[in-house]
Design a protein around this motif. Structure first.
Motif, PDB file in Angstrom:
ATOM      1  N   THR A 315      35.456 -53.474  31.361  1.00 51.41           N
ATOM      2  CA  THR A 315      34.068 -53.126  31.656  1.00 51.41           C
ATOM      3  C   THR A 315      33.293 -54.409  31.862  1.00 51.41           C
ATOM      4  O   THR A 315      33.419 -55.352  31.064  1.00 51.41           O
ATOM      5  CB  THR A 315      33.441 -52.308  30.521  1.00 51.41           C
ATOM      6  N   ALA A 316      32.519 -54.461  32.944  1.00 53.46           N
ATOM      7  CA  ALA A 316      31.721 -55.646  33.262  1.00 53.46           C
ATOM      8  C   ALA A 316      30.247 -55.271  33.290  1.00 53.46           C
ATOM      9  O   ALA A 316      29.877 -54.114  33.532  1.00 53.46           O
ATOM     10  CB  ALA A 316      32.155 -56.220  34.600  1.00 53.46           C
ATOM     11  N   SER A 317      29.408 -56.255  33.048  1.00 51.93           N
ATOM     12  CA  SER A 317      27.970 -56.005  33.062  1.00 51.93           C
ATOM     13  C   SER A 317      27.216 -57.234  33.539  1.00 51.93           C
ATOM     14  O   SER A 317      27.735 -58.352  33.516  1.00 51.93           O
ATOM     15  CB  SER A 317      27.479 -55.603  31.666  1.00 51.93           C
ATOM     16  N   GLY A 330      35.114 -57.686  29.668  1.00 51.99           N
ATOM     17  CA  GLY A 330      36.159 -57.643  28.651  1.00 51.99           C
ATOM     18  C   GLY A 330      36.890 -56.317  28.708  1.00 51.99           C
ATOM     19  O   GLY A 330      36.433 -55.359  29.354  1.00 51.99           O
ATOM     20  N   THR A 331      38.019 -56.231  28.042  1.00 53.95           N
ATOM     21  CA  THR A 331      38.806 -54.996  28.069  1.00 53.95           C
ATOM     22  C   THR A 331      38.077 -53.873  27.339  1.00 53.95           C
ATOM     23  O   THR A 331      37.290 -54.113  26.410  1.00 53.95           O
ATOM     24  CB  THR A 331      40.179 -55.195  27.417  1.00 53.95           C
ATOM     25  N   ASP A 332      38.365 -52.671  27.759  1.00 49.67           N
ATOM     26  CA  ASP A 332      37.809 -51.515  27.060  1.00 49.67           C
ATOM     27  C   ASP A 332      38.404 -51.389  25.665  1.00 49.67           C
ATOM     28  O   ASP A 332      37.731 -50.977  24.720  1.00 49.67           O
ATOM     29  CB  ASP A 332      38.095 -50.240  27.855  1.00 49.67           C
ATOM     30  N   GLU A 333      39.670 -51.761  25.540  1.00 53.29           N
ATOM     31  CA  GLU A 333      40.397 -51.558  24.281  1.00 53.29           C
ATOM     32  C   GLU A 333      39.928 -52.490  23.179  1.00 53.29           C
ATOM     33  O   GLU A 333      39.829 -52.091  22.018  1.00 53.29           O
ATOM     34  CB  GLU A 333      41.892 -51.761  24.530  1.00 53.29           C
ATOM     35  N   ILE A 346      44.798 -63.551  26.178  1.00 53.29           N
ATOM     36  CA  ILE A 346      43.822 -62.863  25.347  1.00 53.29           C
ATOM     37  C   ILE A 346      43.356 -61.576  26.030  1.00 53.29           C
ATOM     38  O   ILE A 346      43.135 -61.548  27.242  1.00 53.29           O
ATOM     39  CB  ILE A 346      42.624 -63.791  25.031  1.00 53.29           C
ATOM     40  N   ASP A 347      43.253 -60.511  25.264  1.00 46.83           N
ATOM     41  CA  ASP A 347      42.707 -59.264  25.804  1.00 46.83           C
ATOM     42  C   ASP A 347      41.647 -58.696  24.863  1.00 46.83           C
ATOM     43  O   ASP A 347      41.420 -57.488  24.814  1.00 46.83           O
ATOM     44  CB  ASP A 347      43.804 -58.243  26.102  1.00 46.83           C
ATOM     45  N   TRP A 348      41.020 -59.576  24.129  1.00 44.88           N
ATOM     46  CA  TRP A 348      39.851 -59.200  23.349  1.00 44.88           C
ATOM     47  C   TRP A 348      38.774 -60.256  23.593  1.00 44.88           C
ATOM     48  O   TRP A 348      39.034 -61.338  24.104  1.00 44.88           O
ATOM     49  CB  TRP A 348      40.183 -59.077  21.866  1.00 44.88           C
ATOM     50  N   GLY A 349      37.552 -59.930  23.198  1.00 43.21           N
ATOM     51  CA  GLY A 349      36.447 -60.827  23.496  1.00 43.21           C
ATOM     52  C   GLY A 349      36.030 -60.688  24.954  1.00 43.21           C
ATOM     53  O   GLY A 349      36.487 -59.784  25.674  1.00 43.21           O
ATOM     54  N   TYR A 350      35.171 -61.614  25.395  1.00 42.63           N
ATOM     55  CA  TYR A 350      34.546 -61.454  26.703  1.00 42.63           C
ATOM     56  C   TYR A 350      34.429 -62.784  27.432  1.00 42.63           C
ATOM     57  O   TYR A 350      34.124 -63.813  26.824  1.00 42.63           O
ATOM     58  CB  TYR A 350      33.152 -60.828  26.548  1.00 42.63           C
ATOM     59  N   VAL A 351      34.675 -62.722  28.749  1.00 46.86           N
ATOM     60  CA  VAL A 351      34.451 -63.872  29.616  1.00 46.86           C
ATOM     61  C   VAL A 351      33.031 -63.784  30.179  1.00 46.86           C
ATOM     62  O   VAL A 351      32.525 -62.688  30.445  1.00 46.86           O
ATOM     63  CB  VAL A 351      35.493 -63.933  30.752  1.00 46.86           C
ATOM     64  N   ASP A 415      33.875 -65.826  24.673  1.00 50.26           N
ATOM     65  CA  ASP A 415      33.642 -65.502  23.264  1.00 50.26           C
ATOM     66  C   ASP A 415      34.821 -64.680  22.766  1.00 50.26           C
ATOM     67  O   ASP A 415      34.986 -63.522  23.143  1.00 50.26           O
ATOM     68  CB  ASP A 415      32.344 -64.715  23.115  1.00 50.26           C
ATOM     69  N   ASP A 416      35.670 -65.307  21.924  1.00 45.75           N
ATOM     70  CA  ASP A 416      36.850 -64.586  21.426  1.00 45.75           C
ATOM     71  C   ASP A 416      36.573 -63.793  20.150  1.00 45.75           C
ATOM     72  O   ASP A 416      37.462 -63.137  19.614  1.00 45.75           O
ATOM     73  CB  ASP A 416      38.022 -65.546  21.221  1.00 45.75           C
ATOM     74  N   ILE A 417      35.372 -63.853  19.619  1.00 48.11           N
ATOM     75  CA  ILE A 417      34.918 -63.093  18.451  1.00 48.11           C
ATOM     76  C   ILE A 417      35.650 -63.561  17.189  1.00 48.11           C
ATOM     77  O   ILE A 417      35.021 -64.063  16.263  1.00 48.11           O
ATOM     78  CB  ILE A 417      35.072 -61.574  18.643  1.00 48.11           C
ATOM     79  N   PHE A 418      36.947 -63.355  17.119  1.00 50.04           N
ATOM     80  CA  PHE A 418      37.790 -63.935  16.072  1.00 50.04           C
ATOM     81  C   PHE A 418      38.927 -64.694  16.758  1.00 50.04           C
ATOM     82  O   PHE A 418      39.526 -64.193  17.700  1.00 50.04           O
ATOM     83  CB  PHE A 418      38.359 -62.866  15.148  1.00 50.04           C
TER      84      PHE A 418
END
Length: 819
Positions: A315-317, A330-333, A346-351, A415-418
């Motif tokens: 999902t992008a915004s 970032g991924t929906d999952e 990486i498939d979590w966090g957001y570019v 932002d990888d969050i963790f």
């Protein structure tokens, strides 16, 4: 007189840097380099000749186009190839297979073969967390039967493969592919579509795991025709220059010149800046004909920067803050820290793509295969915000551009969050250790500080090159430049629950382990020079692992887990002499670099346990692995014995600094006595052997270098003279082999070996072939430290932190100057 000499040196350095800007070629060019997940490279000498990729080889497309007076010129990236699935691989869906780990009899690759004793399994196949068919043996034989309805509409049939380490593939009983060495993600290989039959077919694979991680995956795809119109022109690339923190390209696009600079401000002395996951992309444009021209620049970033597999929905915004326009995806999952292993993105966090509002940029979101045509048609409407393979697009207007020129920049952040899991506790990135920071504030701060940060980077680029040039000359300095960002970007910076720095490495392309001690060991010189606190951050987790009782052995651990899970060693066996020696030597090096034994004092009890292990087991090592584990087990390893001796000598040196003269004398006496015995057991006329009492064998004794660097004075100069003279008779076109068993080598070890060469002439003779390899290797990946000396091809490994070891000569000179 001194002033004139300094001016002359500066002129020479400037000349060398200019020359290298015109001539230097890297195996792969760093564009966005922050950590093992946020790492984008160009694998061609001209930026517009290839699709940009993650270091693993997976496409992570960045595209740049400049419009001059209505004419478009592509200067960055190439349209990613589009594929239509014919037979799904595991990145799309699981599939059933028959498999065996026992060598089958008969023609097992044909449809007619009856796999009586074979087992049923479901992909993915490998040893990673998410693999359904766990493969832990050396060999696996796999049969996949499938049905094809038609073949007439296939444009170009490609075999889609991912494997680790060696593979043979057959289609309907005929071998169509074989390769020695691990794949770079999924690799696409053209095959004749006539080999595919309407009806039932079979793909059969034999895959061999020679060590580290394992995987086997296969599919078939049809390569579709490109969507970018053929009439799109390509800007004329005039040069590329690589500095420590920047990669700078120069183009001519019609009547306009464009300077494009990628800046990843990895300044090791500033941990806050180092950990900020924001790179700058700067565009400087000016006319080249003295007139003014209408100019705008298009930048497109694929949402694949935020997925592990391209088929993952995202999902992008689009939104804004007071000073920035932003795109986010970032991924929906959002499976935070769930995946681990080597060939994993990486498939979590957001570019994020951020443009200061002062640039007047317009941003929009499209499907990736529509982005360029949308820009060329003048459309800036967001057409999609959910799906797979989206594009984050930014149009930067420059207006009327004359000969004076103008400059604007955008930011790419993540932002990888963790960032890591540390003994079951999830850790935030250093920049957000409090949990109260936001990526928007980091992007805003980065934009505000842009002029100062770029100035700092420029100053560091100059000083780093000058120091390396002084230590080893132009070729050596250029190698250090290539090593700098690659080594750093294989790490992540976090803070432990105990408040300690943790500078975690990932063992890229060689198992994916966290904080591997024998990866830390070769990379150490870079960090000892520029921030010994980070060197501590590479050891702190290993010390904690032992001192907490979680690793209850008399020797040091090999690793802390499978990245990003630092929950305890996952490598299959220990390297007791190797890792204990490494930890003691590196602790002594920290103390030397800091001019204080304070760090050793914190861990003295543990160090004392390890040194006693070395005294007991290290001199004549049993059959075991060392850091060069790809070469197999080896008993009576003379170079590993050197490590034990040097480690014992380092302990004595630290004991002396701590005021324990009795311990210092005891262990120095032990080390010196071992040296005498070592020379007798390893001596072989004009050199020293690979293993004790094994005449005719030989090896690089790169572990000797610490005797020189730390001033231990254990081995007599004759050992260095003898070995160096012998090495120069064994070199091949692309370097000195690791030892007498094979012709491959490790370039980091060559740079260590060169450092103890008695003369500058001998140093240059050992380094020059490595420089030649770096510039001429046909393997276009982030620099591999393991290559074949006869042809310069990658043997294995890429994008690893170990090439921080190239800085060993500079470290040697720095520590010697402190005497």
């Amino acid at each position: 007189m001194k002033k004139n000499l300094l001016f002359g040196l500066a002129a020479i350095l400037a000349s060398f840097q200019y020359t290298s800007a015109q001539e230097r070629k890297a195996p792969s060019y760093p564009l966005i380099t922050h950590n093992t997940y946020f790492s984008v490279w160009s694998n061609s000498d001209k930026l517009a000749e290839s699709t940009t990729t993650h270091w693993t080889g997976a496409d992570q497309s960045l595209i740049g186009i400049i419009n001059v007076d209505g004419t478009d010129y592509r200067f960055l990236g190439k349209e990613p190839e589009q594929y239509k699935t014919i037979l799904s691989a595991s990145d799309e869906r699981s599939y059933p297979v028959k498999y065996t780990t026992t060598k089958p009899d008969g023609d097992w690759t044909t449809l007619q073969y009856v796999p009586t004793d074979w087992k049923d399994g479901v992909s993915p196949i490998g040893d990673s967390h998410d693999d359904k068919l766990k493969w832990t043996t050396k060999d696996i034989w796999i049969r996949r039967v499938f049905t094809i309805a038609q073949t007439d509409d296939i444009n170009k049939l490609l075999l889609k493969l991912s494997w680790d380490d060696n593979i043979e593939v057959s289609l309907n009983g005929e071998q169509i592919f074989d390769r020695v060495g691990v794949s770079k993600g999924f690799e696409m290989t053209p095959i004749d579509k006539s080999k595919l039959k309407v009806g039932d077919n079979i793909i059969a694979m034999h895959v061999v795991n020679t060590g580290g991680g394992s995987r086997a995956d296969v599919g078939l795809v049809d390569k579709e025709k490109p969507s970018i119109a053929k009439e799109l022109e390509v800007a004329d690339q005039k040069s590329v220059n690589i500095n420590a923190t920047q990669t700078v390209y120069r183009f001519t696009a019609g009547k306009v010149d464009l300077d494009l600079t990628f800046t990843s401000p990895l300044l090791l002395s500033d941990l806050n800046l180092l950990s900020r996951p924001v790179s700058y992309i700067t565009y400087k444009v000016k006319s080249n004909d003295g007139k003014t021209h209408d100019v705008k620049v298009f930048f497109s970033a694929s949402t694949n920067l935020a997925v592990n597999q391209s088929k993952q929905p995202v999902t992008a915004s689009k939104y804004s803050t007071a000073s920035l326009s932003l795109l986010k995806a970032g991924t929906d999952e959002q499976p935070i820290l769930q995946k681990n292993g080597d060939d994993v993105r990486i498939d979590w966090g957001y570019v994020y793509v951020a443009a200061p509002k002062t640039t007047g940029a317009t941003q929009f979101i499209t499907n990736a295969n529509e982005s360029v045509n949308a820009f060329r048609k003048g459309s800036v409407e967001t057409t999609v915000t959910q799906g797979t393979g989206l594009a984050l697009n930014t149009v930067i207007p420059f207006g009327k551009v004359g000969p004076a020129g103008t400059s604007k920049f955008i930011e790419l952040g993540y932002d990888d969050i963790f960032s890591m899991q540390y003994f079951k506790q999830n850790l935030r990135p250093w920049w957000n250790n409090s949990g109260k920071e936001t990526i928007e504030s980091q992007l805003t701060k980065a934009a505000t500080e842009y002029p100062a940060v770029v100035q700092k980077c420029a100053a560091f680029n100059k000083s780093m090159y000058a120091d390396a040039f002084k230590a080893g000359g132009k070729k050596y300095a250029d190698l250090c430049v290539l090593a700098y960002r690659q080594s750093i970007a294989a790490h992540i910076l976090v803070k432990s629950p105990q408040g300690e720095i943790l500078w975690f490495s990932k063992e890229n392309f060689s198992g994916g382990f966290v904080n591997t001690v024998d990866v830390t060991y070769p990379s150490a010189p870079l960090y000892l020079i520029y921030n010994p606190k980070l060197m501590q951050g590479m050891l702190n987790g290993i010390f904690y692992f032992s001192e907490s009782g979680k690793f209850d052995h008399k020797f040091a651990a090999h690793d802390l887990g499978s990245y990003p899970h630092a929950n305890g060693q996952t490598y299959g066996e220990g390297m007791p002499v190797e890792e204990s020696g490494n930890m003691i030597i590196l602790t002594a090096a920290i103390c030397k670099a800091q001019g204080s034994p304070a760090y050793a004092k914190l861990h003295w009890k543990t160090l004392s346990t390890w040194v006693d292990y070395l005294v007991k087991e290290g001199f004549d090592p049993a059959n075991q692995l060392c850091t060069d584990d790809f070469a197999g087990h080896l008993a009576r390893n003379a170079n590993l014995s050197v490590k034990a001796i040097v480690g014992i000598g380092c302990y004595a040196q630290m004991a002396e600094s701590l005021g324990d003269k009795s311990a210092a004398k005891k262990y120095r006496t032990i080390a010196k006595e071992m040296v005498g015995r070592w020379m007798k057991l390893a001596g072989d006329k004009d050199h020293y052997t690979l293993t004790f009492e094994n005449p005719g064998s030989w090896s690089q004794k790169y572990n000797l270098v610490w005797d020189k660097v730390l001033g231990l004075d254990l081995f007599p100069q004759s050992v260095y003279d003898t070995e160096t003279k012998f090495y120069l008779t064994k070199q091949n076109e692309f370097g000195l082999p690791l030892d007498s068993r094979k012709t491959y080598t490790k370039s980091d070890w060559i740079l260590w070996t060169a450092t103890f060469a008695p003369t500058r002439k001998e140093f240059d003779a050992l380094v020059d072939p490595v420089y030649k390899y770096a510039l001429e290797t046909p393997t276009r990946v982030p620099l591999s430290d393991w290559h074949e000396t006869t042809n310069g091809k990658q043997t294995g490994f890429q994008a690893r932190s170990v090439i921080g070891g190239y800085f060993m000569k500079e470290l040697h000179d720095k520590l010697q100057a402190k005497k």
